[in-house]
Write an enzyme that holds these catalytic residues in place. Structure first.
Site, short mmCIF file in Angstrom:
data_model
loop_
_atom_site.label_atom_id
_atom_site.label_comp_id
_atom_site.label_asym_id
_atom_site.label_seq_id
_atom_site.Cartn_x
_atom_site.Cartn_y
_atom_site.Cartn_z
N TRP A 122 3.42 5.91 -7.04
CA TRP A 122 3.48 4.48 -6.73
C TRP A 122 3.55 4.34 -5.21
O TRP A 122 4.56 4.67 -4.61
CB TRP A 122 4.70 3.87 -7.41
CG TRP A 122 5.00 2.43 -7.06
CD1 TRP A 122 4.30 1.59 -6.26
CD2 TRP A 122 6.13 1.67 -7.55
NE1 TRP A 122 4.90 0.35 -6.20
CE2 TRP A 122 6.03 0.37 -6.97
CE3 TRP A 122 7.20 1.95 -8.39
CZ2 TRP A 122 6.97 -0.62 -7.23
CZ3 TRP A 122 8.13 0.95 -8.64
CH2 TRP A 122 8.01 -0.32 -8.07
N GLU A 123 2.46 3.86 -4.61
CA GLU A 123 2.39 3.71 -3.15
C GLU A 123 2.32 2.24 -2.78
O GLU A 123 1.24 1.67 -2.72
CB GLU A 123 1.19 4.48 -2.61
CG GLU A 123 1.25 5.98 -2.88
CD GLU A 123 0.12 6.77 -2.22
OE1 GLU A 123 -0.42 6.34 -1.16
OE2 GLU A 123 -0.24 7.82 -2.77
N PHE A 124 3.44 1.69 -2.44
CA PHE A 124 4.82 2.13 -2.44
C PHE A 124 5.67 0.94 -2.86
O PHE A 124 5.25 -0.22 -2.69
CB PHE A 124 5.27 2.58 -1.03
CG PHE A 124 4.66 3.84 -0.55
CD1 PHE A 124 5.05 5.06 -1.08
CD2 PHE A 124 3.67 3.82 0.42
CE1 PHE A 124 4.49 6.25 -0.61
CE2 PHE A 124 3.11 5.00 0.88
CZ PHE A 124 3.52 6.21 0.36
#
Length: 352
Positions: free
Chosen positions: A118-120
Site C-alpha cells: 500500500w503506497e502509502f
C-alpha cells in the site's frame, strides 16, 4: 534460541515478458513475490481466467525448483489506488472481507503467503487502521491454519524506506507495534530517493549514505530500528535499475551536478542490463562513490545512477553488520545475467 534464516527475496513483475518464472534461479532466493494483485471495490479478489492461469503457472513452476522457494503474492504496487486501501482499512467489516478473500486466494493458487504494498497511508488515522488490519489479518491466518491444519501463511508488507514520512507536510508513522506482533517482516523500499520528479540535478537514487540529508538507506533502516522494530522483521530493498539525467554541462558530471531533463529509458529508468549495454555501447566512464556507496556512469551529456556488483556487496555487508533479516530486489528480469543477484547471495554470509 536459534536466529531466523535470512531472507533473500525478489519481486517478479507479472508483466515481465522476457523473464518467465522458469528462468528464476532459486539457489539465489529464499522467497519470490508475484507482483501484483488488486482487490475490487468490494475489497475481494476477482481473478480473471488469464490471471488465474498465470498464478497457477507461477506457483507450479517454482514448486518444481530445487531448492524450493517460498512464494507470496503482493497486493497493490506503486501505481495502485491508495484510496481503495484506505477505505478498506477504515472499518472492521471491509477489513474482514479483504482478509478472508486474500487468504482464500493464497490457498487457491498454492501461495505460501501474502504481501501488502500500500503506497502509502496518507494520515495518522490511516496508519492506525493499517495496524488494526495487520492484527486482524494475523488472527485470521492463525485461525485458518488451526482449522485446516496447514502451515500458517506468511504475512509481509512493502513499506517506505523510513519509519515515518519526515519529508511530507502530513507527518505520519508506521504502526511498529502491530508490525512486530503480526508481520513476518517488512520490505523497506530503499530506492527512488531521486528521479524524474527533480530534473535539476543528478542523484544516487538508492544511496546508502547521504552527507547532506536523511534521504538514505542508512538513515531509513536505522529509523525503523530506533522506533522499536525488531531487527528480525527488517529487510532491505535493493534496486536492479538506475535513474538517468541529461547533464547541463557534460564536463560537470559528479553526484548532484546540474541537469536539465531525464535521460534515456522509460521516464528516466533503465534496468541494470540496459545500463551495462549503455555503458558498453557509449564507452561510458564508471565511477564508484564512497561517500554515498553508489555507482554512476556518464557518457556525453547522459548521467546514470545505479547499483552494481560492488555497491551492492557493500550494502549487503552493511545490512549484516546492522543485524537485520535480509534483503530483497526490485525486480527480477532487470539484472544482467543475474550478476548482482549471484553476488548478493554469495555476499550474505550465513553463520554455521
Amino acid at each position: 534460541m536459534a536466529s531466523q534464516p535470512p531472507v533473500k527475496a525478489a519481486y517478479w513483475p507479472s508483466w515481465t515478458a522476457n523473464f518467465p518464472p522458469s528462468d528464476i534461479d532459486t539457489t539465489l532466493f529464499t522467497h519470490i513475490f508475484y507482483a501484483f494483485l488488486m482487490p475490487n471495490n468490494t475489497y475481494k479478489f476477482e481473478i480473471p481466467s488469464s490471471t488465474a492461469r498465470e498464478l497457477s503457472n507461477f506457483t507450479t513452476t517454482l514448486r518444481r525448483k530445487n531448492p524450493l522457494p517460498k512464494t507470496l503474492y503482493s497486493i497493490g504496487g506503486g501505481g495502485s489506488d491508495s484510496h481503495l486501501f484506505a477505505r478498506m482499512a477504515s472499518n472492521v467489516v471491509s477489513r474482514q472481507a479483504f482478509i478472508t478473500s486474500s487468504i482464500e486466494t493464497a490457498r487457491r493458487f498454492d501461495f505460501d503467503g501474502m504481501d501488502l504494498d500500500w503506497e502509502f497511508p496518507q494520515s495518522p488515522e490511516e496508519m492506525h487502521n493499517l495496524g488494526e488490519l495487520f492484527m486482524e489479518w494475523r488472527q485470521a491466518i492463525v485461525h485458518e491454519a488451526n482449522t485446516t491444519r496447514r502451515a500458517p501463511l506468511l504475512l509481509t508488507a512493502a513499506v517506505y524506506f523510513s519509519v515515518d514520512f519526515f519529508l511530507d507536510e502530513t507527518y505520519r508513522k508506521f504502526p511498529v507495534w502491530s508490525i512486530n506482533q503480526n508481520l513476518d517482516w517488512i520490505n523497506a523500499m530503499c530506492y527512488d530517493y531521486h528521479g524524474s520528479w527533480d530534473t535539476s540535478r543528478t542523484g544516487p537514487h538508492a544511496a546508502l549514505y547521504d552527507p547532506n540529508s536523511n534521504i538514505s538507506t542508512n538513515y531509513g533502516l536505522r529509523s525503523w530500528i530506533r522506533a522499536g522494530l525488531l531487527k528480525s522483521k527488517l529487510v532491505m530493498g535493493l534496486p536492479l535499475y538506475g535513474k538517468t539525467w541529461v547533464l547541463k554541462d557534460p564536463n560537470s558530471h559528479d553526484i548532484s551536478s546540474a541537469a536539465v531533463a531525464v535521460g534515456p529509458g522509460d521516464n528516466g529508468v533503465l534496468s541494470y542490463a540496459e545500463i551495462e549495454e549503455f555503458n558498453k555501447k557509449n564507452g561510458a566512464k564508471v565511477e564508484h562513490d564512497l561517500d554515498t556507496i553508489s555507482t554512476y556512469s556518464y557518457a556525453g551529456s547522459v548521467w546514470v545512477g545505479y547499483d552494481d556488483v560492488i555497491s551492492t556487496t557493500l550494502k549487503i555487508g552493511f545490512a549484516q553488520g546492522l543485524g537485520i533479516r535480509g534483503y530483497f530486489f526490485w525486480a527480477l528480469g532487470s539484472d544482467s545475467e543475474l550478476k548482482i543477484s549471484k553476488q548478493a547471495s554469495k555476499a550474505w554470509v550465513i553463520d554455521d
